[in-house]
Design a protein around this motif. Structure first.
Motif, PDB file in Angstrom:
ATOM      1  N   ALA A 182       0.825  -1.201   0.000  1.00  0.00           N
ATOM      2  CA  ALA A 182       0.000   0.000   0.000  1.00  0.00           C
ATOM      3  C   ALA A 182       0.861   1.255   0.000  1.00  0.00           C
ATOM      4  O   ALA A 182       2.011   1.243   0.477  1.00  0.00           O
ATOM      5  CB  ALA A 182      -0.923   0.002   1.218  1.00  0.00           C
ATOM      6  N   ASP A 183       0.310   2.336  -0.526  1.00  0.00           N
ATOM      7  CA  ASP A 183       0.993   3.627  -0.489  1.00  0.00           C
ATOM      8  C   ASP A 183       0.761   4.341   0.839  1.00  0.00           C
ATOM      9  O   ASP A 183       1.518   5.238   1.206  1.00  0.00           O
ATOM     10  CB  ASP A 183       0.494   4.529  -1.626  1.00  0.00           C
ATOM     11  N   GLU A 184      -0.303   3.949   1.546  1.00  0.00           N
ATOM     12  CA  GLU A 184      -0.655   4.563   2.816  1.00  0.00           C
ATOM     13  C   GLU A 184      -0.543   3.535   3.934  1.00  0.00           C
ATOM     14  O   GLU A 184      -0.579   2.324   3.697  1.00  0.00           O
ATOM     15  CB  GLU A 184      -2.086   5.108   2.759  1.00  0.00           C
ATOM     16  N   LEU A 185      -0.406   4.015   5.153  1.00  0.00           N
ATOM     17  CA  LEU A 185      -0.351   3.118   6.297  1.00  0.00           C
ATOM     18  C   LEU A 185      -1.736   2.555   6.605  1.00  0.00           C
ATOM     19  O   LEU A 185      -2.754   3.149   6.286  1.00  0.00           O
ATOM     20  CB  LEU A 185       0.182   3.860   7.524  1.00  0.00           C
ATOM     21  N   ASN A 186      -1.742   1.382   7.227  1.00  0.00           N
ATOM     22  CA  ASN A 186      -2.963   0.730   7.689  1.00  0.00           C
ATOM     23  C   ASN A 186      -3.972   0.478   6.571  1.00  0.00           C
ATOM     24  O   ASN A 186      -5.112   0.956   6.620  1.00  0.00           O
ATOM     25  CB  ASN A 186      -3.619   1.555   8.797  1.00  0.00           C
ATOM     26  N   PRO A 187      -3.608  -0.268   5.542  1.00  0.00           N
ATOM     27  CA  PRO A 187      -4.571  -0.624   4.488  1.00  0.00           C
ATOM     28  C   PRO A 187      -5.675  -1.514   5.045  1.00  0.00           C
ATOM     29  O   PRO A 187      -5.501  -2.174   6.070  1.00  0.00           O
ATOM     30  CB  PRO A 187      -3.704  -1.368   3.465  1.00  0.00           C
ATOM     31  N   LYS A 188      -6.816  -1.530   4.352  1.00  0.00           N
ATOM     32  CA  LYS A 188      -7.973  -2.281   4.815  1.00  0.00           C
ATOM     33  C   LYS A 188      -8.441  -3.255   3.745  1.00  0.00           C
ATOM     34  O   LYS A 188      -8.205  -3.063   2.547  1.00  0.00           O
ATOM     35  CB  LYS A 188      -9.118  -1.339   5.174  1.00  0.00           C
ATOM     36  N   VAL A 189      -9.147  -4.302   4.192  1.00  0.00           N
ATOM     37  CA  VAL A 189      -9.661  -5.336   3.293  1.00  0.00           C
ATOM     38  C   VAL A 189     -11.137  -5.574   3.585  1.00  0.00           C
ATOM     39  O   VAL A 189     -11.542  -5.644   4.756  1.00  0.00           O
ATOM     40  CB  VAL A 189      -8.900  -6.668   3.466  1.00  0.00           C
ATOM     41  N   ALA A 190     -11.935  -5.692   2.539  1.00  0.00           N
ATOM     42  CA  ALA A 190     -13.337  -6.092   2.669  1.00  0.00           C
ATOM     43  C   ALA A 190     -13.588  -7.271   1.740  1.00  0.00           C
ATOM     44  O   ALA A 190     -13.044  -7.317   0.632  1.00  0.00           O
ATOM     45  CB  ALA A 190     -14.278  -4.941   2.332  1.00  0.00           C
ATOM     46  N   THR A 191     -14.380  -8.236   2.187  1.00  0.00           N
ATOM     47  CA  THR A 191     -14.684  -9.408   1.373  1.00  0.00           C
ATOM     48  C   THR A 191     -16.180  -9.701   1.441  1.00  0.00           C
ATOM     49  O   THR A 191     -16.867  -9.280   2.368  1.00  0.00           O
ATOM     50  CB  THR A 191     -13.920 -10.648   1.871  1.00  0.00           C
ATOM     51  N   ASP A 192     -16.664 -10.446   0.445  1.00  0.00           N
ATOM     52  CA  ASP A 192     -18.039 -10.929   0.512  1.00  0.00           C
ATOM     53  C   ASP A 192     -18.033 -12.454   0.560  1.00  0.00           C
ATOM     54  O   ASP A 192     -16.971 -13.085   0.537  1.00  0.00           O
ATOM     55  CB  ASP A 192     -18.888 -10.396  -0.646  1.00  0.00           C
TER      56      ASP A 192
END
Length: 278
Positions: A182-192
């Motif tokens: 990631a380019d930013e800190l603390n990336p996030k993930v969402a799934t279905d």
């Protein structure tokens, strides 16, 4: 943050009490502390297993709550390392194992034996990454997302063919790579539930879909600047929710790859918010 931790610290038990004189619900709150058996009042994460037990991660180890009493479990394999492995940030359950993201990285607890166990990693280099994992997110089909400060990886968990007890982590590709940077800190993930994935951490959201073999394939970037500055992300029944520092946004996913903003809540002040509906 302090208010958030106070909310997590309090286990809320909700029961409905109906009386003949008035038909309304009464909410009963019980606050658990170290006097009840918690290892630490700073509870950082909570998960529930298939039997209904509640598991709490804290700054001093792992607790299990059955509705009546609290059991405690601490990592004790080495006096120095124990301090860091017992500082838990995130927990997820996959099968009969609880996976913990700690100050020392990834660790594993066997629910059946109630002991911390070792694990093995296959098909991926850079073992140091596992000492930097701070957030966990459960995927489908025994998959687990591992998130560090600026990196995301995906593993599939299976039992060892040698003794059947030691869990083995098999690295899974995210598109054409094993590591999302990631380019930013603390990336996030969402799934279905179908295995579709959305990842933040850049100016745009990155979307992935599983192919016929279950492998994640890159399906495109959502290039409308909705991926930058995301504090958290969640998928729910055809909608993608994104939390930013100053607002909450709800997007409707149309035709699989078109995202329409239908609601936005601005966090103007602690006492007031503005809702925009499209």
């Amino acid at each position: 943050m302090r208010y958030y931790k106070q909310i997590i610290l309090s286990l809320i038990i909700l029961t409905c009490a109906f009386t003949t004189s008035r038909a309304q619900e009464e909410l009963l709150f019980r606050h658990l502390t170290r006097n009840d058996g918690l290892l630490h009042d700073n509870v950082t994460c909570i998960v529930q297993d298939s039997l209904g037990y509640m598991w709490f991660g804290s700054h001093r180890g792992l607790n299990r709550y059955d509705g009546y009493s609290i059991d405690s479990y601490k990592y004790e394999n080495g006096i120095i390392n124990s301090v860091y492995y017992n500082r838990v940030y995130s927990i997820q359950i996959v099968g009969h194992h609880i996976w913990l993201a700690t100050e020392a990285g990834l660790s594993c607890f066997d629910i059946r034996t109630k002991k911390f166990v070792s694990y093995r990693v296959e098909g991926q280099s850079d073992p140091d990454f596992y000492s930097k994992v701070r957030v966990l997110k459960r995927g489908i089909n025994h998959q687990l997302w591992l998130i560090s400060d600026n990196q995301i990886r995906l593993v599939k968990i299976q039992s060892s063919k040698i003794d059947g007890t030691q869990p083995v982590l098999f690295a899974q590709k995210i598109g054409d790579t094993y590591s999302y940077i990631a380019d930013e800190l603390n990336p996030k993930v969402a799934t279905d539930s179908l295995g579709n994935v959305w990842i933040s951490g850049k100016r745009y959201l990155s979307a992935y879909k599983p192919n016929a073999n279950g492998e994640l394939q890159f399906s495109g970037n959502i290039n409308n600047n909705i991926g930058s500055g995301v504090r958290d992300i969640c998928y729910d029944n055809g909608y993608l929710w994104l939390i930013y520092q100053e607002h909450l946004a709800k997007y409707k996913i149309e035709n699989g790859d078109h995202y329409v903003l239908i609601k936005q809540v601005m966090f103007n002040t602690p006492r007031r918010c503005t809702v925009t509906v499209r």
